[in-house]
Design a protein around this motif. Structure first.
Motif, PDB file in Angstrom:
ATOM      1  N   MET A  50      26.886  85.068  77.327  1.00 61.40           N
ATOM      2  CA  MET A  50      25.927  84.475  78.231  1.00 61.40           C
ATOM      3  C   MET A  50      25.631  85.517  79.321  1.00 61.40           C
ATOM      4  O   MET A  50      26.354  85.607  80.314  1.00 61.40           O
ATOM      5  CB  MET A  50      26.507  83.200  78.841  1.00 61.40           C
ATOM      6  N   PRO A  51      24.603  86.365  79.112  1.00 60.36           N
ATOM      7  CA  PRO A  51      24.312  87.395  80.103  1.00 60.36           C
ATOM      8  C   PRO A  51      23.750  86.796  81.388  1.00 60.36           C
ATOM      9  O   PRO A  51      23.017  85.804  81.351  1.00 60.36           O
ATOM     10  CB  PRO A  51      23.275  88.277  79.405  1.00 60.36           C
ATOM     11  N   TYR A  52      24.133  87.397  82.509  1.00 58.86           N
ATOM     12  CA  TYR A  52      23.628  86.945  83.810  1.00 58.86           C
ATOM     13  C   TYR A  52      23.369  88.159  84.689  1.00 58.86           C
ATOM     14  O   TYR A  52      24.265  88.975  84.908  1.00 58.86           O
ATOM     15  CB  TYR A  52      24.636  86.022  84.502  1.00 58.86           C
ATOM     16  N   LEU A  53      22.139  88.270  85.165  1.00 65.03           N
ATOM     17  CA  LEU A  53      21.767  89.310  86.119  1.00 65.03           C
ATOM     18  C   LEU A  53      21.285  88.627  87.387  1.00 65.03           C
ATOM     19  O   LEU A  53      20.331  87.842  87.331  1.00 65.03           O
ATOM     20  CB  LEU A  53      20.659  90.202  85.549  1.00 65.03           C
ATOM     21  N   PRO A  54      21.931  88.884  88.519  1.00 67.97           N
ATOM     22  CA  PRO A  54      21.525  88.215  89.752  1.00 67.97           C
ATOM     23  C   PRO A  54      20.178  88.733  90.249  1.00 67.97           C
ATOM     24  O   PRO A  54      19.785  89.858  89.963  1.00 67.97           O
ATOM     25  CB  PRO A  54      22.641  88.584  90.731  1.00 67.97           C
ATOM     26  N   ASP A  55      19.496  87.875  90.986  1.00 72.66           N
ATOM     27  CA  ASP A  55      18.255  88.285  91.632  1.00 72.66           C
ATOM     28  C   ASP A  55      18.600  89.156  92.839  1.00 72.66           C
ATOM     29  O   ASP A  55      19.366  88.742  93.714  1.00 72.66           O
ATOM     30  CB  ASP A  55      17.468  87.057  92.077  1.00 72.66           C
ATOM     31  N   ARG A  56      18.039  90.326  92.866  1.00 73.06           N
ATOM     32  CA  ARG A  56      18.359  91.295  93.920  1.00 73.06           C
ATOM     33  C   ARG A  56      18.066  90.759  95.314  1.00 73.06           C
ATOM     34  O   ARG A  56      18.792  91.036  96.265  1.00 73.06           O
ATOM     35  CB  ARG A  56      17.541  92.560  93.660  1.00 73.06           C
ATOM     36  N   PHE A  57      17.005  89.980  95.451  1.00 74.11           N
ATOM     37  CA  PHE A  57      16.564  89.556  96.774  1.00 74.11           C
ATOM     38  C   PHE A  57      17.181  88.234  97.223  1.00 74.11           C
ATOM     39  O   PHE A  57      17.441  88.048  98.406  1.00 74.11           O
ATOM     40  CB  PHE A  57      15.034  89.467  96.795  1.00 74.11           C
ATOM     41  N   THR A  58      17.439  87.317  96.301  1.00 72.23           N
ATOM     42  CA  THR A  58      17.992  86.028  96.711  1.00 72.23           C
ATOM     43  C   THR A  58      19.508  85.942  96.568  1.00 72.23           C
ATOM     44  O   THR A  58      20.136  85.126  97.233  1.00 72.23           O
ATOM     45  CB  THR A  58      17.352  84.868  95.902  1.00 72.23           C
ATOM     46  N   GLU A  59      20.097  86.762  95.683  1.00 75.05           N
ATOM     47  CA  GLU A  59      21.543  86.705  95.480  1.00 75.05           C
ATOM     48  C   GLU A  59      22.276  87.939  95.991  1.00 75.05           C
ATOM     49  O   GLU A  59      23.474  87.898  96.209  1.00 75.05           O
ATOM     50  CB  GLU A  59      21.857  86.523  93.995  1.00 75.05           C
ATOM     51  N   GLY A  60      21.573  89.043  96.126  1.00 75.57           N
ATOM     52  CA  GLY A  60      22.190  90.256  96.619  1.00 75.57           C
ATOM     53  C   GLY A  60      23.060  90.939  95.588  1.00 75.57           C
ATOM     54  O   GLY A  60      23.074  90.587  94.417  1.00 75.57           O
ATOM     55  N   TYR A  61      23.804  91.924  96.062  1.00 71.08           N
ATOM     56  CA  TYR A  61      24.643  92.732  95.186  1.00 71.08           C
ATOM     57  C   TYR A  61      25.966  92.040  94.905  1.00 71.08           C
ATOM     58  O   TYR A  61      26.568  91.430  95.767  1.00 71.08           O
ATOM     59  CB  TYR A  61      24.914  94.103  95.824  1.00 71.08           C
ATOM     60  N   GLY A  62      26.431  92.181  93.695  1.00 67.17           N
ATOM     61  CA  GLY A  62      27.761  91.706  93.309  1.00 67.17           C
ATOM     62  C   GLY A  62      27.772  90.257  92.894  1.00 67.17           C
ATOM     63  O   GLY A  62      26.815  89.511  93.101  1.00 67.17           O
ATOM     64  N   PRO A  63      28.870  89.856  92.280  1.00 66.09           N
ATOM     65  CA  PRO A  63      29.016  88.460  91.864  1.00 66.09           C
ATOM     66  C   PRO A  63      28.934  87.530  93.071  1.00 66.09           C
ATOM     67  O   PRO A  63      29.313  87.901  94.180  1.00 66.09           O
ATOM     68  CB  PRO A  63      30.409  88.414  91.249  1.00 66.09           C
ATOM     69  N   ASN A  64      28.439  86.317  92.839  1.00 67.31           N
ATOM     70  CA  ASN A  64      28.423  85.329  93.908  1.00 67.31           C
ATOM     71  C   ASN A  64      28.980  84.012  93.390  1.00 67.31           C
ATOM     72  O   ASN A  64      28.905  83.704  92.200  1.00 67.31           O
ATOM     73  CB  ASN A  64      27.020  85.170  94.507  1.00 67.31           C
ATOM     74  N   VAL A  65      29.576  83.259  94.286  1.00 67.84           N
ATOM     75  CA  VAL A  65      30.290  82.033  93.933  1.00 67.84           C
ATOM     76  C   VAL A  65      29.370  81.020  93.266  1.00 67.84           C
ATOM     77  O   VAL A  65      29.756  80.379  92.276  1.00 67.84           O
ATOM     78  CB  VAL A  65      30.978  81.429  95.177  1.00 67.84           C
ATOM     79  N   ARG A  66      28.167  80.861  93.764  1.00 66.79           N
ATOM     80  CA  ARG A  66      27.237  79.878  93.195  1.00 66.79           C
ATOM     81  C   ARG A  66      26.952  80.180  91.719  1.00 66.79           C
ATOM     82  O   ARG A  66      26.983  79.291  90.868  1.00 66.79           O
ATOM     83  CB  ARG A  66      25.955  79.866  94.008  1.00 66.79           C
TER      84      ARG A  66
END
Length: 119
Positions: A50-66
């Motif tokens: 299950m690939p996941y790439l965060p949104d650069r502008f709304t999630e920022g760098y690195g893994p996030n808890v949400r």
């Protein structure tokens, strides 16, 4: 790579069992490439990536808890980071608390405090 044998054993077990493996990549070119390679390789070996790439502008760098909570809710039992995660102490602790094993794969400078990942 520290704990390589532990990481390989856990990934192999996930592939044999067809587990859902969240591949959490960075949004830059090496993170996207690593996510694609891991996703294709895990799928070929029997896992359900299950690939996941965060949104650069709304999630920022690195893994996030949400995002980690969402991945766990979608059935991920193993979280593999791609080009990120070496300083994600809180986020890895959250994944562990949700019952996910974590393997951090990154080439960045190792900080003084590492997350409590399986490998």
């Amino acid at each position: 790579m520290p704990n390589l044998d532990v990481a390989v054993e856990r990934l192999a077990r996930a592939c044999r069992a067809g587990e859902t493996v969240a591949v959490y990549g960075d949004y830059d070119v090496d993170g996207v490439t690593a996510t694609a390679v891991l996703t294709e390789g895990l799928r070929a070996l029997g896992a359900t990536p299950m690939p996941y790439l965060p949104d650069r502008f709304t999630e920022g760098y690195g893994p996030n808890v949400r995002a980690i909570r969402r991945l766990a809710d979608q059935g991920a039992t193993l979280l593999v980071t791609a080009d990120t995660g070496t300083s994600a102490v809180v986020e890895v602790a959250e994944a562990n608390g949700l019952g996910m094993d974590v393997v951090v794969i990154a080439h960045h400078t190792i900080p003084d405090r590492l997350p409590d990942a399986l490998a």
